[in-house]
Design a protein around this motif. Structure first.
Motif, short mmCIF file in Angstrom:
data_model
loop_
_atom_site.label_atom_id
_atom_site.label_comp_id
_atom_site.label_asym_id
_atom_site.label_seq_id
_atom_site.Cartn_x
_atom_site.Cartn_y
_atom_site.Cartn_z
N PHE A 274 -2.64 -22.08 -0.51
CA PHE A 274 -3.28 -22.58 0.70
C PHE A 274 -2.26 -23.31 1.56
CE2 PHE A 274 -6.78 -22.27 -2.30
CZ PHE A 274 -7.78 -21.70 -1.54
N LEU A 275 -2.58 -23.39 2.85
CA LEU A 275 -1.82 -24.19 3.79
C LEU A 275 -2.63 -25.46 4.04
CD1 LEU A 275 -0.91 -21.27 6.14
CD2 LEU A 275 0.68 -22.53 4.67
N LYS A 276 -2.13 -26.57 3.53
CA LYS A 276 -2.84 -27.84 3.59
C LYS A 276 -2.29 -28.69 4.74
CE LYS A 276 -2.95 -32.12 1.09
NZ LYS A 276 -2.43 -32.79 -0.08
N PRO A 277 -3.17 -29.11 5.65
CA PRO A 277 -2.71 -29.99 6.74
C PRO A 277 -2.42 -31.39 6.21
CG PRO A 277 -5.07 -29.72 6.83
CD PRO A 277 -4.59 -28.83 5.74
N LEU A 278 -1.53 -32.09 6.86
CA LEU A 278 -1.25 -33.47 6.46
C LEU A 278 -2.36 -34.40 6.90
CD1 LEU A 278 2.59 -33.69 7.13
CD2 LEU A 278 1.38 -32.99 5.07
N ASN A 279 -3.11 -34.00 7.92
CA ASN A 279 -4.26 -34.77 8.38
C ASN A 279 -5.50 -34.22 7.65
OD1 ASN A 279 -6.49 -35.78 9.74
ND2 ASN A 279 -5.52 -35.66 11.75
N PRO A 280 -6.14 -35.02 6.80
CA PRO A 280 -7.25 -34.51 5.99
C PRO A 280 -8.50 -34.13 6.78
CG PRO A 280 -6.99 -36.87 5.68
CD PRO A 280 -5.84 -36.42 6.52
N THR A 281 -8.56 -34.42 8.07
CA THR A 281 -9.72 -34.03 8.86
C THR A 281 -9.68 -32.55 9.25
OG1 THR A 281 -8.70 -34.69 10.95
CG2 THR A 281 -10.02 -36.35 9.79
N TYR A 282 -8.53 -31.89 9.07
CA TYR A 282 -8.40 -30.47 9.36
C TYR A 282 -8.61 -29.67 8.07
CZ TYR A 282 -6.46 -31.62 13.93
OH TYR A 282 -6.29 -32.09 15.19
N PRO A 283 -9.12 -28.45 8.18
CA PRO A 283 -9.38 -27.65 6.97
C PRO A 283 -8.12 -26.96 6.45
CG PRO A 283 -10.05 -26.42 8.90
CD PRO A 283 -9.62 -27.79 9.38
N LYS A 284 -8.14 -26.65 5.15
CA LYS A 284 -7.08 -25.84 4.56
C LYS A 284 -7.26 -24.39 5.01
CE LYS A 284 -8.23 -26.83 0.39
NZ LYS A 284 -8.35 -26.92 -1.06
N ALA A 285 -6.17 -23.63 4.98
CA ALA A 285 -6.24 -22.21 5.32
C ALA A 285 -5.62 -21.42 4.17
CB ALA A 285 -5.49 -21.93 6.62
#
Length: 73
Positions: free
Chosen positions: A43-54
């Motif tokens: 997965f591509l995990k954002p550093l900002n937890p309010t955004y979803p993983k892709a």
């Protein structure tokens, strides 16, 4: 954090745990994400937890890998 400068290398291979600049197959806009693995999938995990993983698939284009980060004051 905001204001941080990153150095991106376009010749480095994407590895788990690395920070990437990546473009998803259905988008023209590159994203800044961390490559992680959960349950056998990447997965591509954002550093900002309010955004979803892709989901990271073969169709994702890795533009570059972050090789250095600097904080400016």
């Amino acid at each position: 954090p905001a204001g941080m400068l990153i150095l991106v290398d376009t010749g480095v291979a994407a590895e788990l745990g690395k920070l990437l600049i990546v473009r998803l197959p259905d988008s023209t806009v590159p994203m800044f994400r961390q490559l992680i693995e959960e349950g056998g999938q990447r997965f591509l995990k954002p550093l900002n937890p309010t955004y979803p993983k892709a989901l990271f698939t073969d169709q994702c284009e890795v533009v570059g890998v972050v090789v250095q980060a600097l904080i400016t004051f």
